[in-house]
Design a protein around this motif. Structure first.
Motif, mmCIF file in Angstrom:
data_model
loop_
_atom_site.group_PDB
_atom_site.id
_atom_site.type_symbol
_atom_site.label_atom_id
_atom_site.label_comp_id
_atom_site.label_asym_id
_atom_site.label_seq_id
_atom_site.Cartn_x
_atom_site.Cartn_y
_atom_site.Cartn_z
ATOM 1 N N ILE A 17 0.853 -1.186 0.000
ATOM 2 C CA ILE A 17 0.000 0.000 0.000
ATOM 3 C C ILE A 17 0.887 1.234 0.000
ATOM 4 N N GLU A 18 0.256 2.390 -0.130
ATOM 5 C CA GLU A 18 0.991 3.657 -0.090
ATOM 6 C C GLU A 18 0.277 4.614 0.844
ATOM 7 N N VAL A 26 2.543 -4.549 4.172
ATOM 8 C CA VAL A 26 1.830 -4.769 5.430
ATOM 9 C C VAL A 26 1.086 -6.099 5.386
ATOM 10 N N PRO A 27 0.803 -6.701 6.545
ATOM 11 C CA PRO A 27 0.054 -7.958 6.564
ATOM 12 C C PRO A 27 -1.369 -7.777 6.056
ATOM 13 N N LYS A 28 -1.861 -8.789 5.355
ATOM 14 C CA LYS A 28 -3.252 -8.773 4.937
ATOM 15 C C LYS A 28 -4.148 -8.746 6.176
ATOM 16 N N GLY A 29 -5.261 -8.037 6.094
ATOM 17 C CA GLY A 29 -6.172 -7.931 7.223
ATOM 18 C C GLY A 29 -5.867 -6.777 8.148
ATOM 19 N N MET A 80 -6.016 -2.836 1.241
ATOM 20 C CA MET A 80 -6.128 -3.645 0.023
ATOM 21 C C MET A 80 -4.902 -3.382 -0.835
ATOM 22 N N ASP A 81 -4.544 -4.355 -1.631
ATOM 23 C CA ASP A 81 -3.336 -4.244 -2.435
ATOM 24 C C ASP A 81 -3.437 -3.044 -3.374
ATOM 25 N N GLY A 82 -2.405 -2.220 -3.365
ATOM 26 C CA GLY A 82 -2.369 -1.046 -4.222
ATOM 27 C C GLY A 82 -3.096 0.163 -3.678
ATOM 28 N N MET A 83 -3.662 0.064 -2.481
ATOM 29 C CA MET A 83 -4.410 1.177 -1.889
ATOM 30 C C MET A 83 -3.490 2.382 -1.663
#
Length: 748
Positions: A17-18, A26-29, A80-83
């Protein structure tokens, strides 16, 4: 669909993420606020706390997320991925400032008279996100205060309904005592029944409160935060050794707050450790050396006091002398006390003053399963312990384990109240605890566990048949693969065992079964601290006694010939060893009262007066070196006292547990703790069937006789007590004569 490339720099179950232009893995969740905290990116918040369930009701943490039309709460929005997230964009800052404006609509803005002033989260954030002038002119609402006990002060008009206190009492303490009442702008936080908080962790609501709605009643109006100096220390009222800060002003400890240590107490503190500092300022604090001359106590100089003590010890050397230390005594003091006994030729040395059965020569041992890992256990067996009172923060970790799915089984003489569900319980008389551990169903439950623990507490460890219970617990652990965790009976029992404060000849029972002509008592209140006070009082009254004491209490004055005033742990630089076997160091906080001195200095001076060669050091480093070199060679098990007899063949078995706020001399003098609902007056509690058979009724005063002594106690009737058992709490003068065998109970 084509295969997607895998980024080798991103670990499994992680994503990218950014935040504010900074790329993070970062960990998922994770929630946005958790990812930002790990990266050191500040996001304002009030309701979020990393140890509490997410509520997302203050909205102070609103952030700007790309492709989201409205600002999102960072505490409740999963990554979320890419957020891409902006915490300082115009959209985010405007939202945060608007929230702050709403929060201040009804806040009284009484910072000059608020105890939270100077360490208030609302005060801090309003500086960065508040306006200098409010656009709202309506009258502010007023919320009536509620008296929730002697420990926590309330000013609920300041409350911003973050619900941290509600979530703490529900999720962490497990007592569900606070909640939200009414709706909309009439919402109030309080108790439903108007009664004081009964949780043993109530002071933590002060720490989690971000405003001045809940504050420390004992500390109220005493000082401002910027006047205080923080000193690192540890709790010394149980074997956990909770990490804490002493907040000191001009040498006086004004309050105690938790110090984060995930391996020990996380970020919490029991009320016993938080408020016990009150006891340091008791009226009977020992502040000058005292000597009994012609039956009357006189203040003397240190030179005269040490000379009088040395004369007693010279006149009663070797086997004539018994040396006893309180199990909260520091490692340094314990090592010097052992060296003093060696120098005088005495092998009668012990710290296990709460124990009764030494037939197996047992000493304190570290937990086989580290404290921090107990919450990961899936089966926990509690044996002979009111764990909620004995180790409040271990009880809290067990509650965390049950919330993850662990099953807890209790084998006790009383069906004690726990803040978690019990999968199974066996309530039997104390003498049957060992046999109950042979139950096939219980053993099967532990054997089928991935990680099991059996925790043996004070009610078992201090019972006259403790050796049998310990052997049964060890056999249970070996047969099931469970980790054996015996709770050390004293804050530094493990450290003193390692330092060699153990008998080579007579243990504490032997010293009083065969009375010595002189005794050294270190940090002990003789009327309340010994397991069986009848034999103790008889022996001490007939002997010469040198007392190193924090308090010149009546029971010490009755038996001692010399009282040498020593500092309590919050006034010392010292080390204690906790139940994990970890040595923890303290800094001196409060100044020593009057002419009291650090215990190691007094022992060094006494050793010098006696011209003992080991006492030629001049500083604390020298004392530590002497203590470190005193590794125990092992207790003389052949000289251990035999198991005590049962006393009366008939009557009821005594189950003795320590009163939560009656555990030691300092706690017993903390006025706020003595006013707490959990501090129950001395009484005897019987099963209804036993009370009916004896013709006794609730509230009557009963006469109790035992092999050790007699007492008159108010009677309570409770079905939680095992049949054939009488339950009392120790630490009361009224219950101390009874010992722990069998008793006969008759009406007044």
């Amino acid at each position: 669909m084509s295969a997607q490339p895998v980024n080798p720099n991103v670990p499994p179950d992680h994503l990218t993420i950014e935040i504010d232009g900074q790329s993070l893995v970062v960990p998922k969740g994770s929630m946005i606020i958790q990812a930002a905290d790990k990266a050191g990116i500040p996001i304002p918040r009030f309701c979020y706390h990393d140890k509490l369930a997410i509520a997302a009701n203050c909205r102070m943490c609103l952030v700007d997320v790309e492709k989201m039309p409205k600002p999102a709460p960072a505490c409740a929005t999963p990554v979320m991925d890419g957020m891409k997230i902006a915490t300082r964009s115009e959209k985010a800052l405007k939202s945060q400032r608007n929230v702050m404006e709403f929060l201040l609509i009804n806040h009284p803005l009484d910072c000059p008279i608020c105890d939270q002033g100077g360490e208030c989260e609302l005060q801090d954030l309003s500086l960065g996100y508040g306006r200098s002038v409010s656009r709202f002119q309506e009258r502010k609402r007023v919320v009536p205060d509620e008296d929730i006990g002697p420990l926590v002060a309330t000013e609920m008009t300041r409350c911003i309904q973050c619900t941290r206190c509600i979530r703490f009492t529900a999720d962490i303490a497990g007592t569900y005592e606070l909640g939200g009442m009414y709706r909309g702008e009439n919402l109030q936080i309080g108790t439903y029944d108007g009664k004081p908080l009964t949780t043993e962790l109530s002071g933590n609501v002060i720490d989690v409160c971000p405003v001045g709605a809940l504050t420390n009643k004992v500390f109220q109006f005493r000082a401002r935060p910027w006047e205080l100096i923080a000193r690192e220390s540890v709790g010394y009222h149980d074997a956990m050794g909770s990490n804490l800060f002493l907040h000191v002003r001009r040498g006086e400890v004004l309050r105690t707050v938790p110090r984060d240590n995930e391996a020990v107490n996380e970020c919490w503190l029991s009320d016993r450790d938080r408020y016990s500092h009150q006891g340091l300022h008791a009226e009977d604090r020992a502040v000058r050396p005292l000597r009994k001359i012609d039956g009357r106590w006189q203040q003397v100089s240190w030179a005269e006091g040490l000379a009088a003590a040395a004369d007693i010890l010279r006149a009663h050397p070797g086997d004539e002398l018994g040396v006893l230390a309180h199990p909260a005594t520091s490692n340094e003091e314990g090592g010097l006390l052992a060296a003093l006994a060696d120098g005088l030729g005495s092998q009668n040395l012990d710290h296990r003053i709460f124990n009764r059965d030494f037939s197996d020569g047992a000493v304190a041992q570290p937990f086989a399963l580290p404290l921090a890992e107990i919450e990961q256990a899936d089966v926990i067996v509690l044996v002979g312990t009111n764990i909620r009172h004995e180790l409040p923060l271990l009880h809290q970790r067990i509650r965390k384990a049950t919330r993850r799915g662990a099953r807890v089984h209790a084998v006790n003489p009383v069906d004690f109240d726990f803040a978690f569900d019990i999968a199974g319980k066996t309530i039997v008389a104390p003498s049957q605890l060992a046999g109950a551990l042979g139950d096939a169903a219980l053993r099967e439950a532990a054997s089928n566990a991935t990680r099991a623990a059996v925790i043996v507490g004070g009610l078992a460890e201090n019972h006259p048949a403790a050796a049998k219970i310990r052997a049964a617990a060890a056999d249970f652990a070996a047969a099931t693969g469970a980790s054996l965790c015996r709770i050390p009976q004293g804050a530094n029992a493990l450290g003193l065992a390692r330092t060699g404060v153990l008998p080579g000849k007579r243990d504490v029972v032997g010293m009083f079964a065969e009375p010595r002509s002189a005794y050294v008592l270190y940090g002990i209140e003789p009327g309340l601290d010994f397991a069986d006070s009848a034999a103790v009082q008889k022996a001490l009254n007939a002997a010469k006694v040198v007392a190193f004491s924090h308090f010149a209490c009546q029971s010490t004055r009755d038996v001692a010939d010399v009282i040498l005033p020593i500092g309590a742990l919050p006034e010392l630089e010292a080390t204690l060893t906790n139940l994990d076997g970890v040595e923890q160091r303290t800094q001196p906080g409060g100044k020593l009262p009057g002419e009291a001195r650090e215990g190691w200095r007094v022992l060094r001076a006494l050793g010098g007066e006696l011209q003992l060669p080991a006492f030629d050091f001049t500083d604390l480093a020298g004392a530590r070196a002497l203590a470190a070199n005193r590794q125990p060679t092992g207790i003389n098990r052949g000289a251990a006292s035999p198991a005590p007899t049962a006393g009366h063949a008939d009557g009821l078995e005594l189950a003795v547990s320590a009163g939560i706020y009656r555990t030691d001399s300092v706690v017993r003098r903390a006025a706020a703790l003595q006013a707490h609902p959990l501090n129950v007056p001395a009484r005897i509690v019987l099963n209804p069937a036993d009370a009916q058979a004896l013709g006794l009724a609730e509230g009557k005063v009963a006469k109790i006789g035992s092999a050790d002594g007699t007492a008159a106690l108010p009677l309570a009737v409770d079905a939680r007590v095992a049949a054939g058992t009488a339950w009392i709490e120790s630490g009361h003068g009224a219950t101390s004569p009874l010992g722990a065998g069998r008793v006969t109970v008759v009406s007044a």
